[in-house]
Write an enzyme that holds these catalytic residues in place. Structure first.
Site, PDB file in Angstrom:
ATOM      1  N   TYR A   1       0.843  -1.200   0.000  1.00  0.00           N
ATOM      2  CA  TYR A   1       0.000   0.000   0.000  1.00  0.00           C
ATOM      3  C   TYR A   1       0.881   1.253   0.000  1.00  0.00           C
ATOM      4  O   TYR A   1       0.646   2.181  -0.782  1.00  0.00           O
ATOM      5  CB  TYR A   1      -0.934  -0.015   1.214  1.00  0.00           C
ATOM      6  CG  TYR A   1      -1.779   1.218   1.332  1.00  0.00           C
ATOM      7  CD1 TYR A   1      -2.838   1.443   0.465  1.00  0.00           C
ATOM      8  CD2 TYR A   1      -1.504   2.185   2.302  1.00  0.00           C
ATOM      9  CE1 TYR A   1      -3.618   2.593   0.559  1.00  0.00           C
ATOM     10  CE2 TYR A   1      -2.275   3.325   2.411  1.00  0.00           C
ATOM     11  CZ  TYR A   1      -3.326   3.530   1.540  1.00  0.00           C
ATOM     12  OH  TYR A   1      -4.090   4.668   1.626  1.00  0.00           O
TER      13      TYR A   1
ATOM     14  N   GLU B   1     -11.481   5.734   4.623  1.00  0.00           N
ATOM     15  CA  GLU B   1     -10.875   6.614   5.627  1.00  0.00           C
ATOM     16  C   GLU B   1     -11.843   6.844   6.784  1.00  0.00           C
ATOM     17  O   GLU B   1     -11.434   6.896   7.942  1.00  0.00           O
ATOM     18  CB  GLU B   1     -10.440   7.945   5.009  1.00  0.00           C
ATOM     19  CG  GLU B   1      -9.276   7.841   4.054  1.00  0.00           C
ATOM     20  CD  GLU B   1      -7.962   7.406   4.683  1.00  0.00           C
ATOM     21  OE1 GLU B   1      -7.833   7.446   5.921  1.00  0.00           O
ATOM     22  OE2 GLU B   1      -7.055   7.021   3.931  1.00  0.00           O
TER      23      GLU B   1
ATOM     24  N   TRP C   1      -4.829   1.516  10.307  1.00  0.00           N
ATOM     25  CA  TRP C   1      -5.070   1.407   8.866  1.00  0.00           C
ATOM     26  C   TRP C   1      -4.908  -0.023   8.370  1.00  0.00           C
ATOM     27  O   TRP C   1      -5.614  -0.456   7.470  1.00  0.00           O
ATOM     28  CB  TRP C   1      -4.147   2.361   8.108  1.00  0.00           C
ATOM     29  CG  TRP C   1      -4.387   2.302   6.631  1.00  0.00           C
ATOM     30  CD1 TRP C   1      -3.528   1.853   5.684  1.00  0.00           C
ATOM     31  CD2 TRP C   1      -5.591   2.651   5.935  1.00  0.00           C
ATOM     32  NE1 TRP C   1      -4.120   1.913   4.435  1.00  0.00           N
ATOM     33  CE2 TRP C   1      -5.386   2.402   4.567  1.00  0.00           C
ATOM     34  CE3 TRP C   1      -6.824   3.160   6.337  1.00  0.00           C
ATOM     35  CZ2 TRP C   1      -6.353   2.637   3.596  1.00  0.00           C
ATOM     36  CZ3 TRP C   1      -7.798   3.397   5.363  1.00  0.00           C
ATOM     37  CH2 TRP C   1      -7.551   3.132   4.013  1.00  0.00           C
TER      38      TRP C   1
END
Length: 195
Positions: A28, A50, A58
């Site tokens: 990522y 988000e 995350w």
């Protein structure tokens, strides 16, 4: 970890320390974060993810992203805008995603708001209009803000257009993720790379 929060991976590549050593997070960091994201569906997905990430790590969202995509019809705003209470109930039972009613409701609300924005040029044009004209990539963690005047303005404008769960800190994270700003730290192999 050095003063500027850079780590050298087992592959010998310097990265922002948040990328860690998890292969999913490394990919990522290297392939997505900070690269320009365009297109209504792609931006809608990032805004939703988000929002789901708020208060969580995350990596949790990255691991659940495939399940999120299935659960939310590949983040097709036309499809999600049609979700009803039955869909909310289904999503609240889906262990593959983050089962938070407020965040699920926000994803549906934001799909509907995305459709409405088409009358004003669309989500892509709208979001990218808040990209700062000048942004200096940070040299260390102390230069990475939690929010900026642009993220505050984007948050306010999205809320005025019917979006939910789009606070200024969440929107700055989206701006970082979608390449509106480049916050790869000095020393990272992606630092100041063309977006």
């Amino acid at each position: 970890m050095g003063d500027n929060a850079i780590v050298i991976g087992s592959d010998g590549i310097a990265r922002c320390a948040w990328a860690g050593s998890d292969q999913l997070c490394l990919a990522y960091h290297d392939d997505e974060w900070g690269r320009a994201v365009h297109g209504e569906q792609a931006l809608y997905e990032r805004i939703c993810l988000e929002a789901f990430q708020s208060g969580l790590a995350w990596i949790t969202i990255l691991r659940k992203r495939p399940a999120f995509r299935v659960a939310f019809a590949e983040f097709d705003p036309d499809a999600v805008a049609c979700f009803d209470q039955g869909d909310v109930d289904r999503l609240l039972k889906d262990a593959g995603i983050v089962r938070n009613r407020r965040k699920i409701d926000a994803a549906i609300t934001n799909a509907r708001a995305t459709l409405t924005l088409r009358e004003r040029g669309g989500l892509d044009e709208f979001v990218w209009s808040f990209a700062p004209r000048h942004h200096r990539p940070p040299t260390d963690l102390s230069h990475v803000p939690a929010q900026t005047p642009e993220s505050v303005a984007l948050s306010k404008a999205l809320k005025q257009n019917g979006f939910a769960h789009v606070g200024p800190t969440t929107m700055y994270a989206a701006m970082q993720a979608c390449g509106l700003v480049d916050d790869h730290l000095a020393g990272c192999h992606r630092h100041a790379e063309p977006r």
